[in-house]
Enzyme design. Structure first.
Site, PDB file in Angstrom:
ATOM      1  N   VAL A 128       0.815  -1.446  -0.063  1.00  0.00           N
ATOM      2  CA  VAL A 128      -0.180  -0.102   0.014  1.00  0.00           C
ATOM      3  C   VAL A 128       0.884   1.344   0.076  1.00  0.00           C
ATOM      4  CG1 VAL A 128      -1.665   1.369   1.233  1.00  0.00           C
ATOM      5  CG2 VAL A 128      -1.864  -1.120   1.125  1.00  0.00           C
ATOM      6  N   GLU A 129       2.083   1.178   0.827  1.00  0.00           N
ATOM      7  CA  GLU A 129       2.817   2.407   0.901  1.00  0.00           C
ATOM      8  C   GLU A 129       3.463   2.902  -0.289  1.00  0.00           C
ATOM      9  OE1 GLU A 129       3.139   4.498   3.212  1.00  0.00           O
ATOM     10  OE2 GLU A 129       1.891   3.779   4.784  1.00  0.00           O
ATOM     11  N   SER A 130       4.220   2.029  -0.777  1.00  0.00           N
ATOM     12  CA  SER A 130       5.118   2.127  -1.932  1.00  0.00           C
ATOM     13  C   SER A 130       5.250   0.870  -2.928  1.00  0.00           C
ATOM     14  CB  SER A 130       6.491   2.159  -1.096  1.00  0.00           C
ATOM     15  OG  SER A 130       6.825   0.671  -0.577  1.00  0.00           O
ATOM     16  N   TYR A 233      -7.270   3.940   3.197  1.00  0.00           N
ATOM     17  CA  TYR A 233      -6.048   3.224   3.558  1.00  0.00           C
ATOM     18  C   TYR A 233      -6.204   1.780   3.847  1.00  0.00           C
ATOM     19  CZ  TYR A 233      -1.130   2.901   5.587  1.00  0.00           C
ATOM     20  OH  TYR A 233       0.077   2.449   5.834  1.00  0.00           O
TER      21      TYR A 233
END
Length: 523
Positions: A128-130, A233
């Site tokens: 999800v982040e990167s 998120y």
């Protein structure tokens, strides 16, 4: 990304009413290995003894992840989960690249998540982040696979400077991210709220909870008035969880990932560039950087021991070559205004492209616009740590390699002859047709055996520390034959008006003469 909201706000500061609404269950915190706090819980949140390791019978890391899922989710209760599932399913190439990148890091992350008894959903969070891109950087300046903001990273011990960015250090950033997530779970008592706080900050989630409490509304993640990014998120993470759990349903293939380490940590006490380190490991530079993305200038500085990640099957090769091989140890060197990168490259027997890899040159018409500390290669061999950390002697004068030189404004045959330890007649003989005339930018051939005079070294080593500002110190310059006020002003990054102001004896139409001494910096 962790720490978007910088205002720290620990959950215990909430009112008793909020605590009653949330009904936080007791959590057992025990000291883990290496002083890292390990959290243990039952599915209902109550304290429990540590569960047996999830890898007991799993030969596949993906199956180990599936067996460790603990966060309850019901896609039917949150349509955002279904929306993100459809988004990922419609982009199989994107998912394939993300999963392929993750293969380098997942075993290590799963080991750390398991050691802390956290839900295995956390191991998927970098997707999800990167998307597991180790050099990812967001517009908000978050960086690394865990997307740490600079201030939060410093708070959790990740060093950042011109040579090293701990946010991109895979093992250091993983430890910091799990420490932070563990702290957030202790604060909020719920993994979805902890994940939301990881994205938008503790203060953001706390204010949303307080607002709902005041209005008599539920305080679970899905009910909170959070920013749009944070509302999406956790559903993104749960969508990825469902894809990993049921890849066939979405037409996505996930190859088996052996449940064994991909890399080992090797301690290095040698300065070298990333290309040299990759060569010592028998790897491509891109593959080496994927494991060691924490060096923004692609240079490993050994002011202190440095931990590098090397694939398990290449560790012995790397260590053997580190002991017996050779590489370029890049050292600081002060280049002067007007120098050409090509000339510097020839002097140190390196290509301009190699210099440009490690140096952001500031050029105008192919020349440096000001004095600049750059990095140049010095050949090193073997690594006995004590040897390698010893001060590097200046490289031998490189004039024999430098068959040609570029004439700079103000140079004369006499000054060049003195600089390179030859006679004017030698220079004339090496450059037929010169007739004693020089022009800025002209290229001259040096006589064989020419070497810089001791008072004008060709190799000027410098410290990596910021140069001392000498603008407030008096400095003087002796005028050479052929100098003009304009040329002198340009050489010292000043204007003709500055020169006249620093030398009050000048009249409006005064002329300078060879041998005259001028003040060239403000006293």
């Amino acid at each position: 990304m962790p720490g978007i909201n910088k205002a720290p706000c620990r959950f215990p500061l909430l009112s008793l009413a909020i605590l009653a609404v949330l009904s936080i269950q007791p959590i057992h915190a025990a000291a883990g290995d290496a002083g890292i706090r390990t959290l243990q819980w039952n599915d209902d949140g109550a304290g429990a003894d540590p569960a047996p390791s999830a890898d007991a019978g799993d030969a596949d890391v993906w199956q180990r992840i599936r067996n460790g899922f603990k966060i309850d989710d019901d896609a039917s209760e949150n349509p955002l989960v279904s929306m993100h599932e459809a988004w990922y399913a419609a982009r199989p190439d994107y998912v394939r690249r993300m999963i392929e990148r993750s293969r380098r890091y997942l075993f290590h992350i799963v080991q750390e998540v398991d050691r802390r008894a956290m839900p295995m959903e956390i191991a998927l969070l970098p997707m999800v982040e990167s998307a597991f891109n180790p050099t990812a950087e967001s517009p908000a300046a978050a960086s690394g696979i865990w997307q740490f903001m600079p201030a939060t990273a410093r708070l959790y011990g990740l060093k950042q400077d011109n040579w090293y960015d701990g946010r991109r250090d895979v093992t250091a950033a993983t430890e910091a991210a799990l420490d932070y997530l563990g702290k957030l779970y202790l604060d909020f008592g719920d993994w979805e709220l902890a994940l939301a706080a990881y994205n938008c900050g503790e203060g953001c989630v706390t204010r949303a909870i307080e607002k709902n409490v005041q209005q008599g509304l539920p305080t679970d993640y899905a009910s909170l008035p959070l920013p749009a990014e944070t509302r999406n998120y956790v559903p993104k993470l749960l969508a990825i969880k469902d894809l990993v759990n049921n890849p066939d349903r979405y037409g996505i293939a996930i190859d088996t990932l052996p449940n064994q380490p991909y890399f080992k940590q090797v301690t290095v006490r040698a300065s070298m560039d990333i290309r040299s380190a990759a060569r010592l490991a028998g790897m491509s530079s891109d593959d080496f950087i994927a494991l060691n993305p924490a060096f923004p200038r692609k240079l490993i500085r050994s002011d202190a021991p440095v931990n590098l990640l090397v694939p398990v099957d290449k560790t012995d090769t790397f260590q053997r070559n580190l002991e017996t091989g050779s590489w370029d140890s890049w050292q600081p060197y002060r280049a002067h205004k007007g120098d050409r990168p090509q000339t510097i490259a020839e002097r140190f027997d390196v290509s301009v492209a190699r210099l440009e890899e490690l140096n952001p040159f500031h050029l105008k018409r192919g020349r440096l616009v000001r004095d600049q500390v750059i990095l140049v290669p010095v050949r090193k061999r073997g690594t006995n740590a004590a040897q390698d950390d010893a001060p590097v002697a200046p490289a031998p004068p490189a004039a024999p390699r430098q068959a040609r030189i570029d004439v700079q404004q103000g140079d004369t045959l006499f000054s060049l002859a003195r600089r390179y330890g030859v006679t004017v007649a030698d220079l004339d003989a090496a450059n037929p047709g010169l007739n004693g005339r020089l022009q800025a930018g002209q290229r001259l051939r040096l006589p064989d055996g020419a070497a810089p005079a001791s008072d004008a070294p060709a190799i000027r080593h410098a410290s990596l520390a910021a140069p001392v500002d000498t603008s407030s110190r008096p400095s003087r310059y002796t005028v050479r034959h052929g100098d003009t006020l304009s040329a002198i002003a340009d050489r010292f990054d000043a204007s003709v008006a500055d020169l006249k102001a620093w030398n009050p004896g000048f009249r409006k139409h005064s002329r300078i003469r060879a041998g005259q001494t001028l003040v060239v910096r403000r006293p």
